[in-house]
Design an enzyme around this catalytic site. Structure first.
Site, PDB file in Angstrom:
ATOM      1  CG  ASP A  13     -49.572  43.608  64.937  1.00 21.11           C
ATOM      2  OD1 ASP A  13     -50.088  44.616  64.432  1.00 21.11           O
ATOM      3  OD2 ASP A  13     -48.971  43.620  66.029  1.00 21.11           O
ATOM      4  CE  LYS A  16     -56.271  43.988  62.482  1.00 23.55           C
ATOM      5  NZ  LYS A  16     -55.155  43.347  63.205  1.00 23.55           N
ATOM      6  N   GLY A  17     -54.563  44.330  57.222  1.00 26.29           N
ATOM      7  CA  GLY A  17     -54.368  45.343  56.181  1.00 26.29           C
ATOM      8  C   GLY A  17     -54.158  44.687  54.826  1.00 26.29           C
ATOM      9  N   GLY A  40     -51.767  49.483  63.180  1.00 28.75           N
ATOM     10  CA  GLY A  40     -50.719  49.596  62.168  1.00 28.75           C
ATOM     11  C   GLY A  40     -50.973  48.511  61.147  1.00 28.75           C
ATOM     12  CG  HIS A  41     -54.347  47.875  59.732  1.00 28.46           C
ATOM     13  ND1 HIS A  41     -55.695  48.086  59.648  1.00 28.46           N
ATOM     14  CD2 HIS A  41     -54.128  47.430  60.991  1.00 28.46           C
ATOM     15  CE1 HIS A  41     -56.265  47.783  60.807  1.00 28.46           C
ATOM     16  NE2 HIS A  41     -55.322  47.397  61.646  1.00 28.46           N
ATOM     17  CD  GLN A 223     -56.733  48.234  67.871  1.00 27.02           C
ATOM     18  OE1 GLN A 223     -57.905  48.534  67.813  1.00 27.02           O
ATOM     19  NE2 GLN A 223     -55.796  48.970  67.311  1.00 27.02           N
TER      20      GLN A 223
HETATM   21  P1  GDP Z   1     -52.430  44.060  60.687  1.00 27.06           P
HETATM   22  O1  GDP Z   1     -52.249  45.009  61.810  1.00 27.06           O
HETATM   23  O2  GDP Z   1     -53.331  42.924  61.037  1.00 27.06           O
HETATM   24  O3  GDP Z   1     -52.837  44.723  59.405  1.00 27.06           O
HETATM   25  O4  GDP Z   1     -51.011  43.382  60.435  1.00 27.06           O
HETATM   26  P2  GDP Z   1     -49.578  44.154  60.371  1.00 27.06           P
HETATM   27  O5  GDP Z   1     -49.492  44.848  59.067  1.00 27.06           O
HETATM   28  O6  GDP Z   1     -49.349  44.928  61.604  1.00 27.06           O
HETATM   29  O7  GDP Z   1     -48.586  42.926  60.468  1.00 27.06           O
HETATM   30  C1  GDP Z   1     -48.568  41.920  59.510  1.00 27.06           C
HETATM   31  C2  GDP Z   1     -47.173  41.887  58.864  1.00 27.06           C
HETATM   32  O8  GDP Z   1     -47.047  40.724  58.091  1.00 27.06           O
HETATM   33  C3  GDP Z   1     -46.938  43.040  57.890  1.00 27.06           C
HETATM   34  O9  GDP Z   1     -45.575  43.348  57.892  1.00 27.06           O
HETATM   35  C4  GDP Z   1     -47.363  42.445  56.560  1.00 27.06           C
HETATM   36  O10 GDP Z   1     -46.721  43.072  55.453  1.00 27.06           O
HETATM   37  C5  GDP Z   1     -46.890  41.041  56.709  1.00 27.06           C
HETATM   38  N1  GDP Z   1     -47.677  40.003  56.019  1.00 27.06           N
HETATM   39  C6  GDP Z   1     -49.014  39.921  55.836  1.00 27.06           C
HETATM   40  N2  GDP Z   1     -49.331  38.737  55.256  1.00 27.06           N
HETATM   41  C7  GDP Z   1     -48.169  38.068  55.100  1.00 27.06           C
HETATM   42  C8  GDP Z   1     -47.836  36.763  54.619  1.00 27.06           C
HETATM   43  O11 GDP Z   1     -48.671  35.970  54.228  1.00 27.06           O
HETATM   44  N3  GDP Z   1     -46.516  36.417  54.658  1.00 27.06           N
HETATM   45  C9  GDP Z   1     -45.547  37.257  55.105  1.00 27.06           C
HETATM   46  N4  GDP Z   1     -44.289  36.823  55.088  1.00 27.06           N
HETATM   47  N5  GDP Z   1     -45.830  38.471  55.575  1.00 27.06           N
HETATM   48  C10 GDP Z   1     -47.121  38.863  55.588  1.00 27.06           C
HETATM   49  P1  IMO Z   2     -53.416  46.280  64.694  1.00 25.06           P
HETATM   50  O1  IMO Z   2     -54.692  46.918  64.187  1.00 25.06           O
HETATM   51  C1  IMO Z   2     -51.227  44.636  68.068  1.00 25.06           C
HETATM   52  C2  IMO Z   2     -51.935  46.472  71.967  1.00 25.06           C
HETATM   53  C3  IMO Z   2     -50.804  47.265  72.603  1.00 25.06           C
HETATM   54  C4  IMO Z   2     -51.084  46.979  74.065  1.00 25.06           C
HETATM   55  C5  IMO Z   2     -52.600  46.988  74.129  1.00 25.06           C
HETATM   56  C6  IMO Z   2     -53.210  48.307  74.569  1.00 25.06           C
HETATM   57  O2  IMO Z   2     -52.193  46.708  63.992  1.00 25.06           O
HETATM   58  O3  IMO Z   2     -53.586  44.808  64.774  1.00 25.06           O
HETATM   59  P2  IMO Z   2     -53.541  50.645  73.364  1.00 25.06           P
HETATM   60  O4  IMO Z   2     -52.535  51.600  72.775  1.00 25.06           O
HETATM   61  O5  IMO Z   2     -54.545  50.160  72.373  1.00 25.06           O
HETATM   62  O6  IMO Z   2     -54.175  51.173  74.605  1.00 25.06           O
HETATM   63  O7  IMO Z   2     -52.661  49.375  73.823  1.00 25.06           O
HETATM   64  O8  IMO Z   2     -53.051  46.686  72.820  1.00 25.06           O
HETATM   65  N1  IMO Z   2     -52.310  46.913  70.605  1.00 25.06           N
HETATM   66  C7  IMO Z   2     -52.032  46.212  69.501  1.00 25.06           C
HETATM   67  N2  IMO Z   2     -51.307  45.092  69.338  1.00 25.06           N
HETATM   68  N3  IMO Z   2     -51.807  45.230  67.013  1.00 25.06           N
HETATM   69  C8  IMO Z   2     -52.555  46.345  67.167  1.00 25.06           C
HETATM   70  O9  IMO Z   2     -53.273  46.881  66.171  1.00 25.06           O
HETATM   71  C9  IMO Z   2     -52.657  46.912  68.460  1.00 25.06           C
HETATM   72  N4  IMO Z   2     -53.264  48.006  68.957  1.00 25.06           N
HETATM   73  C10 IMO Z   2     -53.064  47.982  70.277  1.00 25.06           C
HETATM   74  O10 IMO Z   2     -49.559  46.777  72.202  1.00 25.06           O
HETATM   75  O11 IMO Z   2     -50.638  45.701  74.393  1.00 25.06           O
HETATM   76 MG    MG Z   3     -50.684  45.824  62.929  1.00 27.98          MG
END
Ligand code: GDP
Ligand code: IMO
Ligand code: MG
Length: 427
Positions: A13, A16-17, A40-41, A223
């Site tokens: 999180d 990356k997305g 979840g990107h 991840q």
């Molecule tokens: P990922 O799994 O690495 O793609 O990240 P996620 O999408 O799960 O979580 C990142 C969260 O931060 C999402 O809600 C994005 O929309 C948000 N986000 C990404 N870059 C920024 C930033 O620079 N500032 C803020 N405020 N939010 C961001």
């Molecule tokens: P993105 O790509 C954050 C975590 C779960 C749990 C552990 C194992 O959005 O960064 P699993 O379902 O993979 O067997 O769970 O890994 N986890 C993540 N945490 N971002 C993710 O993906 C994750 N995918 C799995 O919360 O702790």
């Molecule tokens: Mg994510």
């Protein structure tokens, strides 16, 4: 640079997305190589939010081919749901391809994920319950079913029914759970197979051809490095290789095919699920970061645990991934704090710890040693150049570089595609 790997340098999180989507504007191809619908990107384009799980984050750029590589565990149910959402939004989805070698996630994997977690009791991992661990278990145990197997109608039904019979014995006998309906699953998955068939390819050949002809290829990590099955905080990890090495096997490419590795790095630290977290703030400051950063899981909606930037983690990540640059994200979330803290190393019983320990017991006794920096008062989400950032924000970026030893090449100051500052071209 014609090929670039994007990895999460913390616990997932990191944004990356968002960064993939931004860079995909220049990419011919985006390739996922591990994980599954546990990812979840989030991508935000002019205020409109898209949450991607299995479909690569290049999908919002109409010229980009999107590859789901052989290392991914592929859940057709989740895929078609995601696809339908994108199609409702008018996004072209014709250029999504699935590796014929990718393993398929079935309902029994998800049922077993739930049951294993329940059986672990208070020692549960906090998985996303997307069947990831059980699907990789079958793959390694050599009883998995791959995309190519799905396309052979008669053989597929036979293999699937045998697997369901076996899994039902485990579900009912070992866990006292309800058996799955083999007929219903076989019918549903035969229909998925029919719909998937036009997308199933030897994607290794596609990636190879793209690289060979000098087209621009982005590798999208899911991840984060600290969730790597070998290099993360085992057993509180996922079951794949989110580190850069995962791309080699998971996309079927050779060493040397990747020309740079950017670590997506949150300006603070978060983690979902259980496991050690040395800089965690289980207090009002952590709550404040969670609210300002909207730190709730994109896949499960769970509140994310929040803490200060852990430089030891990112330094470790730099080593195990061979990072050539960082994209520092969510820096805007730290606006308004009087003081900010960055962990430089850990300390345990008076001893300095510079490298991330394998032993979680040892980690428990570690306390973070912080560098304190003054905050910046003003909102930076409208800054469009590095020069226009407040001096203290630039000081924070410099401290991240000093502590991790990696140059910050991109700074992200908001979720939107536009809120991205490029300090040095990476792709
Ligand atoms: P990922 O799994 O690495 O793609 O990240 P996620 O999408 O799960 O979580 C990142 C969260 O931060 C999402 O809600 C994005 O929309 C948000 N986000 C990404 N870059 C920024 C930033 O620079 N500032 C803020 N405020 N939010 C961001
Ligand atoms: P993105 O790509 C954050 C975590 C779960 C749990 C552990 C194992 O959005 O960064 P699993 O379902 O993979 O067997 O769970 O890994 N986890 C993540 N945490 N971002 C993710 O993906 C994750 N995918 C799995 O919360 O702790
Ligand atoms: Mg994510």
């Amino acid at each position: 640079m014609s090929s670039l790997a994007i990895v999460g340098s913390q616990w997932g999180d990191e944004g990356k997305g968002k960064i993939i989507d931004y860079l995909a504007g220049k990419a011919d191809m985006v390739v996922r190589a591990q994980g599954g619908s546990n990812a979840g990107h989030t991508v935000v384009i002019r205020g409109k939010k898209y949450a991607l799980h299995l479909i690569p984050s290049g999908i919002l750029n109409s010229n980009t081919a999107n590859i789901i590589g052989n290392g991914v565990v592929f859940d057709p149910e989740s895929f078609f749901e995601e696809l339908a959402g994108l199609e409702r939004d008018g996004i072209p989805t014709d250029k999504i391809y699935l590796s014929d070698r990718a393993h398929i996630v079935f309902p029994y994997h998800k049922a077993l994920d739930e049951l294993y977690e329940k059986a672990r009791g208070s020692a549960d991992i906090g998985t996303t319950k997307r069947g990831i661990g059980p699907a990789y278990m079958d793959k390694i145990e050599r009883s998995g079913i791959r995309a190519c197997d799905m396309l052979d109608e008669g053989g597929f039904r036979e293999k699937l029914e045998a697997q369901i019979a076996h899994k039902n014995r485990v579900i009912t006998g070992l866990f006292g759970g309800a058996p799955l309906d083999a007929g219903e699953i076989a019918r549903r998955y035969a229909e998925y197979a029919r719909r998937l068939a036009p997308r199933v390819r030897d994607t290794g050949v596609m990636v190879h051809e793209a690289l060979k002809s000098g087209r621009k290829v982005l590798f999208e990590g899911a991840q984060g490095s600290m969730l790597d099955i070998d290099l993360g905080t085992y057993p509180y990890v996922t079951s794949s290789h989110p580190v850069s090495g995962g791309f080699i096997v998971g996309a079927g490419i050779g060493l040397g095919a990747i020309h740079g590795v950017v670590g997506i790095t949150k300006a603070y630290t978060t983690r979902v699920g259980k496991g050690p977290f040395v800089t965690e703030l289980a207090d009002a400051t952590g709550d404040r970061i969670r609210e300002l950063g909207h730190e709730y899981g994109a896949t499960t909606g769970r509140p994310r645990r929040c803490g200060w930037f852990d430089g030891l983690v990112v330094r470790y990540s730099a080593r195990v991934n061979g990072l050539t640059g960082l994209a520092l994200t969510l820096l805007d979330v730290l606006s308004g704090f009087d003081e900010l803290f960055l962990c430089e190393r850990y300390e345990r019983g008076g001893q300095a710890i510079e490298d991330f320990p394998a032993d979680l017991g040892l980690l428990e006794g570690c306390r973070p040693v912080y560098r304190r920096l003054p905050g910046w008062g003003s909102d930076i989400s409208g800054c469009s150049s590095y020069e226009s950032l407040p001096e203290n924000a630039k000081g924070y970026v410099r401290a991240v570089e000093e502590i991790t030893g990696v140059p910050v090449k991109i700074v992200s100051v908001g979720p939107d595609r536009e809120q991205t500052i490029i300090r040095e071209e990476v792709f």
